[in-house]
Design a protein around this motif. Sequence first.
Motif, mmCIF file in Angstrom:
data_model
loop_
_atom_site.group_PDB
_atom_site.id
_atom_site.type_symbol
_atom_site.label_atom_id
_atom_site.label_comp_id
_atom_site.label_asym_id
_atom_site.label_seq_id
_atom_site.Cartn_x
_atom_site.Cartn_y
_atom_site.Cartn_z
ATOM 1 N N LEU A 37 0.825 -1.213 0.000
ATOM 2 C CA LEU A 37 0.000 0.000 0.000
ATOM 3 C C LEU A 37 0.860 1.265 0.000
ATOM 4 N N VAL A 38 1.944 1.248 0.762
ATOM 5 C CA VAL A 38 2.863 2.392 0.763
ATOM 6 C C VAL A 38 3.479 2.566 -0.624
ATOM 7 N N LEU A 39 3.837 1.465 -1.261
ATOM 8 C CA LEU A 39 4.415 1.529 -2.608
ATOM 9 C C LEU A 39 3.410 2.089 -3.613
ATOM 10 N N ILE A 40 2.170 1.667 -3.521
ATOM 11 C CA ILE A 40 1.137 2.199 -4.415
ATOM 12 C C ILE A 40 0.946 3.695 -4.159
ATOM 13 N N GLY A 41 0.929 4.085 -2.890
ATOM 14 C CA GLY A 41 0.818 5.506 -2.564
ATOM 15 C C GLY A 41 2.003 6.303 -3.058
ATOM 16 N N ALA A 42 3.186 5.694 -3.027
ATOM 17 C CA ALA A 42 4.390 6.388 -3.500
ATOM 18 C C ALA A 42 4.327 6.656 -4.997
ATOM 19 N N PHE A 43 3.633 5.798 -5.748
ATOM 20 C CA PHE A 43 3.484 6.038 -7.181
ATOM 21 C C PHE A 43 2.651 7.296 -7.454
ATOM 22 N N THR A 71 10.630 2.045 -11.625
ATOM 23 C CA THR A 71 9.166 2.026 -11.576
ATOM 24 C C THR A 71 8.617 0.696 -12.098
ATOM 25 N N ILE A 72 9.225 0.187 -13.149
ATOM 26 C CA ILE A 72 8.749 -1.073 -13.739
ATOM 27 C C ILE A 72 8.992 -2.240 -12.795
ATOM 28 N N THR A 73 10.197 -2.350 -12.254
ATOM 29 C CA THR A 73 10.483 -3.486 -11.363
ATOM 30 C C THR A 73 9.723 -3.364 -10.047
ATOM 31 N N ALA A 74 9.527 -2.153 -9.557
ATOM 32 C CA ALA A 74 8.767 -1.973 -8.318
ATOM 33 C C ALA A 74 7.315 -2.375 -8.522
ATOM 34 N N LEU A 75 6.752 -2.029 -9.667
ATOM 35 C CA LEU A 75 5.371 -2.411 -9.938
ATOM 36 C C LEU A 75 5.246 -3.923 -10.139
ATOM 37 N N LEU A 76 6.151 -4.503 -10.931
ATOM 38 C CA LEU A 76 6.057 -5.938 -11.232
ATOM 39 C C LEU A 76 6.289 -6.812 -9.998
ATOM 40 N N PHE A 77 7.384 -6.566 -9.296
ATOM 41 C CA PHE A 77 7.715 -7.427 -8.168
ATOM 42 C C PHE A 77 7.082 -6.958 -6.865
ATOM 43 N N GLY A 78 7.051 -5.649 -6.655
ATOM 44 C CA GLY A 78 6.545 -5.130 -5.394
ATOM 45 C C GLY A 78 5.046 -5.193 -5.263
ATOM 46 N N VAL A 79 4.335 -4.857 -6.328
ATOM 47 C CA VAL A 79 2.874 -4.813 -6.248
ATOM 48 C C VAL A 79 2.257 -6.102 -6.802
ATOM 49 N N VAL A 80 2.502 -6.390 -8.074
ATOM 50 C CA VAL A 80 1.868 -7.544 -8.724
ATOM 51 C C VAL A 80 2.385 -8.859 -8.130
ATOM 52 N N ILE A 106 18.139 -2.569 -5.777
ATOM 53 C CA ILE A 106 19.354 -2.080 -6.445
ATOM 54 C C ILE A 106 18.991 -1.030 -7.491
ATOM 55 N N ASN A 107 17.936 -1.290 -8.271
ATOM 56 C CA ASN A 107 17.492 -0.305 -9.261
ATOM 57 C C ASN A 107 17.075 1.003 -8.591
ATOM 58 N N GLY A 108 16.410 0.906 -7.447
ATOM 59 C CA GLY A 108 15.972 2.105 -6.736
ATOM 60 C C GLY A 108 17.134 2.919 -6.200
ATOM 61 N N VAL A 109 18.137 2.229 -5.659
ATOM 62 C CA VAL A 109 19.323 2.943 -5.169
ATOM 63 C C VAL A 109 20.026 3.635 -6.333
ATOM 64 N N VAL A 131 11.934 8.217 -2.765
ATOM 65 C CA VAL A 131 12.568 7.719 -1.543
ATOM 66 C C VAL A 131 11.624 6.787 -0.790
ATOM 67 N N LEU A 132 10.346 7.142 -0.722
ATOM 68 C CA LEU A 132 9.360 6.299 -0.041
ATOM 69 C C LEU A 132 9.189 4.962 -0.759
ATOM 70 N N ALA A 133 9.187 4.992 -2.090
ATOM 71 C CA ALA A 133 9.094 3.749 -2.867
ATOM 72 C C ALA A 133 10.310 2.863 -2.626
ATOM 73 N N LEU A 134 11.476 3.472 -2.537
ATOM 74 C CA LEU A 134 12.696 2.707 -2.266
ATOM 75 C C LEU A 134 12.627 2.056 -0.883
ATOM 76 N N LEU A 135 12.161 2.791 0.099
ATOM 77 C CA LEU A 135 12.026 2.214 1.452
ATOM 78 C C LEU A 135 11.017 1.072 1.472
ATOM 79 N N ALA A 136 9.901 1.231 0.761
ATOM 80 C CA ALA A 136 8.893 0.170 0.706
ATOM 81 C C ALA A 136 9.455 -1.081 0.031
#
Length: 151
Positions: A37-43, A71-80, A106-109, A131-136
Amino acid sequence: MTDGLSELDRELRDVARRVERRIDPGATAMVVSIAVLVLIGAFLLPWIGDVAGWRILVGGEWFGILPRLFTITALLFGVVGSALALGLRYWALAWVCAAGCGISTINGVWAVWSRQISVPQGGVGPSIGLVLALLAIVVLAATWARIALRR
């Protein structure tokens, strides 16, 4: 008599095989859900300057390959991936999420670093959403690794 026992033995082996492929995240599922949810909010928040993460995801703004890749890897692995792994509870999906969220970390850093280093004087750097997406994603990577390694 032996036919009944062999059928019972086969059925028990099938049940054991199905149980071995499943995970039970327990209370850790709540941590995963909150991080998603934090990751979705960060988007929805600004990632670079005033540009929201979803606009970088769909290609509305171009700030280089690294923020877009994150953004792509966070959506694919983090959300989906997290939603699928929590819903289906397969052990293999937990491993995919752990590895994918690790790669996404690693991509986020790199994305944050690229916005801090390669921005010319007076340019826009990373904003709160990035930064919030990276932390999530870091929380998701650690949590999925913990769930996957529990077995």
